[in-house]
Design an enzyme around this catalytic site. Structure first.
Site, PDB file in Angstrom:
ATOM      1  CE  LYS A 190      -1.767   2.690   2.931  1.00 21.22           C
ATOM      2  NZ  LYS A 190      -1.525   3.852   2.308  1.00 21.22           N
ATOM      3  CD  GLU A 260      13.852   0.740   8.472  1.00 22.55           C
ATOM      4  OE1 GLU A 260      14.457   1.445   9.143  1.00 22.55           O
ATOM      5  OE2 GLU A 260      14.497  -0.257   7.949  1.00 22.55           O
ATOM      6  CB  CYS A 294      13.085   8.584   8.135  1.00 20.49           C
ATOM      7  SG  CYS A 294      14.091   7.522   7.091  1.00 20.49           S
ATOM      8  CD  GLU A 396      10.359  12.146  12.068  1.00 19.49           C
ATOM      9  OE1 GLU A 396       9.282  11.535  12.040  1.00 19.49           O
ATOM     10  OE2 GLU A 396      11.155  11.857  11.253  1.00 19.49           O
TER      11      GLU A 396
HETATM   12  P1  NAD Z   1       2.330   7.895   8.454  1.00 17.60           P
HETATM   13  O1  NAD Z   1       3.292   7.076   9.420  1.00 17.60           O
HETATM   14  O2  NAD Z   1       0.946   8.029   9.172  1.00 17.60           O
HETATM   15  O3  NAD Z   1       1.975   7.050   7.027  1.00 17.60           O
HETATM   16  C1  NAD Z   1       2.821   6.236   6.440  1.00 17.60           C
HETATM   17  C2  NAD Z   1       2.057   5.253   5.976  1.00 17.60           C
HETATM   18  O4  NAD Z   1       1.325   4.491   6.733  1.00 17.60           O
HETATM   19  C3  NAD Z   1       1.288   5.716   4.636  1.00 17.60           C
HETATM   20  O5  NAD Z   1       1.190   4.852   3.871  1.00 17.60           O
HETATM   21  C4  NAD Z   1      -0.232   5.659   5.569  1.00 17.60           C
HETATM   22  O6  NAD Z   1      -1.310   5.391   4.670  1.00 17.60           O
HETATM   23  C5  NAD Z   1      -0.106   4.442   6.518  1.00 17.60           C
HETATM   24  N1  NAD Z   1      -0.827   4.524   7.603  1.00 17.60           N
HETATM   25  C6  NAD Z   1      -1.374   5.348   8.284  1.00 17.60           C
HETATM   26  N2  NAD Z   1      -2.053   4.901   9.285  1.00 17.60           N
HETATM   27  C7  NAD Z   1      -2.002   3.624   9.414  1.00 17.60           C
HETATM   28  C8  NAD Z   1      -2.796   2.619  10.363  1.00 17.60           C
HETATM   29  N3  NAD Z   1      -3.367   2.982  11.120  1.00 17.60           N
HETATM   30  N4  NAD Z   1      -2.358   1.412   9.814  1.00 17.60           N
HETATM   31  C9  NAD Z   1      -1.578   0.887   8.759  1.00 17.60           C
HETATM   32  N5  NAD Z   1      -1.194   2.029   7.990  1.00 17.60           N
HETATM   33  C10 NAD Z   1      -1.242   3.233   8.171  1.00 17.60           C
HETATM   34  O7  NAD Z   1       2.642   9.229   8.026  1.00 17.60           O
HETATM   35  P2  NAD Z   1       2.011  10.742   7.786  1.00 17.60           P
HETATM   36  O8  NAD Z   1       0.579  10.971   8.573  1.00 17.60           O
HETATM   37  O9  NAD Z   1       1.938  10.624   6.301  1.00 17.60           O
HETATM   38  O10 NAD Z   1       3.281  11.750   8.217  1.00 17.60           O
HETATM   39  C11 NAD Z   1       2.879  12.138   9.663  1.00 17.60           C
HETATM   40  C12 NAD Z   1       4.668  12.459   9.926  1.00 17.60           C
HETATM   41  O11 NAD Z   1       5.227  10.999   9.749  1.00 17.60           O
HETATM   42  C13 NAD Z   1       5.324  12.987   9.205  1.00 17.60           C
HETATM   43  O12 NAD Z   1       5.238  14.515   9.585  1.00 17.60           O
HETATM   44  C14 NAD Z   1       6.666  12.557   9.606  1.00 17.60           C
HETATM   45  O13 NAD Z   1       6.999  13.172  10.871  1.00 17.60           O
HETATM   46  C15 NAD Z   1       6.478  11.057   9.721  1.00 17.60           C
HETATM   47  N6  NAD Z   1       6.816  10.352   8.569  1.00 17.60           N
HETATM   48  C16 NAD Z   1       8.082   9.716   8.662  1.00 17.60           C
HETATM   49  C17 NAD Z   1       8.494   8.894   7.432  1.00 17.60           C
HETATM   50  C18 NAD Z   1       9.757   8.222   7.439  1.00 17.60           C
HETATM   51  O14 NAD Z   1      10.335   7.973   6.324  1.00 17.60           O
HETATM   52  N7  NAD Z   1      10.431   7.921   8.633  1.00 17.60           N
HETATM   53  C19 NAD Z   1       7.843   8.998   6.216  1.00 17.60           C
HETATM   54  C20 NAD Z   1       6.688   9.704   6.291  1.00 17.60           C
HETATM   55  C21 NAD Z   1       6.246  10.382   7.445  1.00 17.60           C
END
Ligand code: NAD
Length: 496
Positions: A190, A260, A294, A396
């Protein structure tokens, strides 16, 4: 069923015939619930197109396809060499389409076009690296007693769920697909709802029905993957908060997990460092990919004796190296933030930082130099005099936003670096070789760069300690995360 596709013309003039469906069993199909995701261009806030968004029912259909493919002799019995050849073929197809893939990535995500090309290069090298492993996966023979011995074989883990973030949509997908395929698994992936497009084009290049790709919302499709009883592993990259949720949900059938997650990586500048280099790497380490990495080195800790000089050089490096602008324009280093939500969140930290007493030395405001004030651009933001209790030292931010602090001794530098719930990466700038290795050893992080920042390579394990994740991607460790070792005990004559 007819493929779902749309004809688009990208801002750089490239014509793209983009699939928009859910990619299940090598076909693009509509979402059964009729749900869609709208993709927005972060450079001008215009709609690019709509794509299908999966429900839990669609995830279930994809899992059934992935399970059938896993057990089908055309994949189960395929030799490692043939798996490797298939992966090389996919890498060849990606290479042939790299300009189109990079165009879509930049359009949808906002990263500079040259960065997108770099990411596609990483997709290719990662697929090729793991293609090379595909025929080198084997167990051990372990002698025990004179009449007994054991051997081990390595099996695929099974059906793997993979949940991808928006900051490196294609590269993060490749990091997960490479070892999964080499290990003989099948996949239900996904992508992030903020960047659904490039992976759909990538899907159209896949030569074998072992990868299913479903755009969808985290709370629905992502949750369905973490919760599904017939998925054996879930690999995730994203926020620590979501990582914890996934871990909890995935416990329902004790899935194998790789996470990660977030970071607040420190970059230490000692008094003997080449300050000019330290300043340039610091600029690269926090403003690259608009700070949406990240491993971004978002906390810079500088020895008090060189603090003022360093801040001056750092601001100079921003002026000369950090061109903010249209990501399709040549020379742009920093594009827009990926979404309005991220843009608002980052600017919110500016007020918090000021109210807690940090000094804004640069930026802290929207960048207005592109288009008609449209787009999610933020000026490279530097806060100095940051103390370790402050919010911007601890959380972060995931944007072009750096917190600079000072330290007095090596001991204090290490303590300050480790004063974090995260432990993803770290960087050390010094010319003292003994100090470099001593500090690298003591810093609590999964990776450490000496006189550099943001290095990563398919051959080298990537991952964090503390709340930055569980397990490793890339390298041999990344492959081990996608196989399970079975021990077979052999009795050569011990009688009861
Ligand atoms: P997120 O972690 O919520 O999303 C990452 C992925 O997880 C997306 O594909 C999302 O659809 C999925 N996801 C979200 N909720 C889920 C759930 N309950 N169960 C399974 N999958 C789920 O990140 P975000 O909301 O897009 O961004 C928020 C913050 O996360 C950013 O501000 C940043 O600090 C951090 N972030 C970190 C990374 C990284 O590489 N470490 C990448 C994106 C965002």
């Amino acid at each position: 069923m007819a493929d779902l596709r749309t004809d688009l013309v990208a801002p750089n003039g490239r014509k793209v015939n983009l699939p928009t469906g859910l990619f299940i069993n090598n076909h693009f199909v509509p979402a059964t619930s009729g749900q869609k995701i709208t993709s927005i261009n972060p450079t001008n806030e215009e709609v690019i197109c709509e794509v299908e968004a999966a429900s839990a029912g669609d995830v279930d259909t994809a899992v059934k396809a992935a399970r059938a493919a896993l057990n089908h002799e055309s994949w189960r019995d395929l030799s490692g060499s043939d798996k490797g050849a298939m992966m090389h073929k996919l890498a060849d197809l990606v290479e042939a389409e790299k300009e189109t893939l990079a165009t879509i990535e930049t359009w949808d995500n906002g990263k500079p076009y040259t960065d997108s090309l770099f990411d596609i290069g990483e997709v290719i090298t990662t697929l090729r690296y793991y293609a090379g492993w595909a025929d080198k996966i084997h167990g051990h023979t372990i002698p025990t007693t004179p009449k007994k011995f054991a051997y081990t074989v390595r099996h695929p883990i099974g059906v793997c769920g993979q949940i991808i973030p928006w900051n490196f949509p294609l590269a993060m997908a490749a990091w997960k697909l490479g070892p999964a395929l080499a290990g003989g698994n099948t996949v239900v992936m996904k992508p992030a709802e903020q960047t659904p497009l490039s992976i759909l084009y990538f899907a159209s290049l896949i030569p074998k029905a072992v990868i299913n790709i479903l755009n969808g919302h985290g709370k629905e499709a992502g949750h369905a993957i973490a919760a599904h009883l017939d998925i054996d592993k879930v690999a995730f990259t994203g926020s620590t908060a979501t990582g914890k949720l996934i871990m909890k949900t995935a416990s329902v059938n004790m899935k194998n997990i790789t996470l990660e997650t977030g970071g607040k990586s420190p970059l230490l500048v000692f008094s003997d460092a080449d300050l000019e280099q330290a300043a340039k790497w610091s600029q690269f380490g926090i403003f690259g990919n608009s700070g949406q990495i990240c491993t971004s080195t978002s906390r810079v800790l500088v020895h008090e004796s060189v603090y003022d000089k360093f801040v001056e050089l750092f601001k100079e490096a921003i002026k000369t190296l950090n061109k903010v602008g249209d990501p399709f324009e040549e020379g742009t280093f920093q594009g827009p933030q990926v979404t309005k939500e991220q843009y608002d969140k980052i600017l919110g930290y500016v007020e918090v930082a000021k109210s807690e007493g940090a000094i804004c030395a640069a930026g802290g405001v929207p960048f207005k130099g592109v288009g008609q004030g449209k787009g999610y651009f933020i000026e490279p933001t530097v806060f100095t005099n940051v103390k370790s209790h402050m919010t911007i030292y601890r959380e972060e931010i995931f944007g072009p936003f750096v917190a600079i602090s000072s330290f007095k001794t090596e001991e204090e530098a290490v303590e300050m670096a480790n004063d974090s719930t995260y432990g993803l990466a770290s960087a050390i700038f010094t010319q003292d070789i003994a100090r470099a290795h001593r500090v690298a050893d003591r810093i609590e992080s999964g990776m450490c760069w000496i006189n550099s920042s943001q290095d990563s390579d398919p051959r080298i394990p990537f991952g964090g300690v503390k709340q930055s994740g569980i397990g490793r991607e890339l390298g041999e460790a990344g492959l081990a995360a996608y196989t399970s070792e079975k021990a077979i005990h052999v009795n050569l004559g011990t009688r009861m």
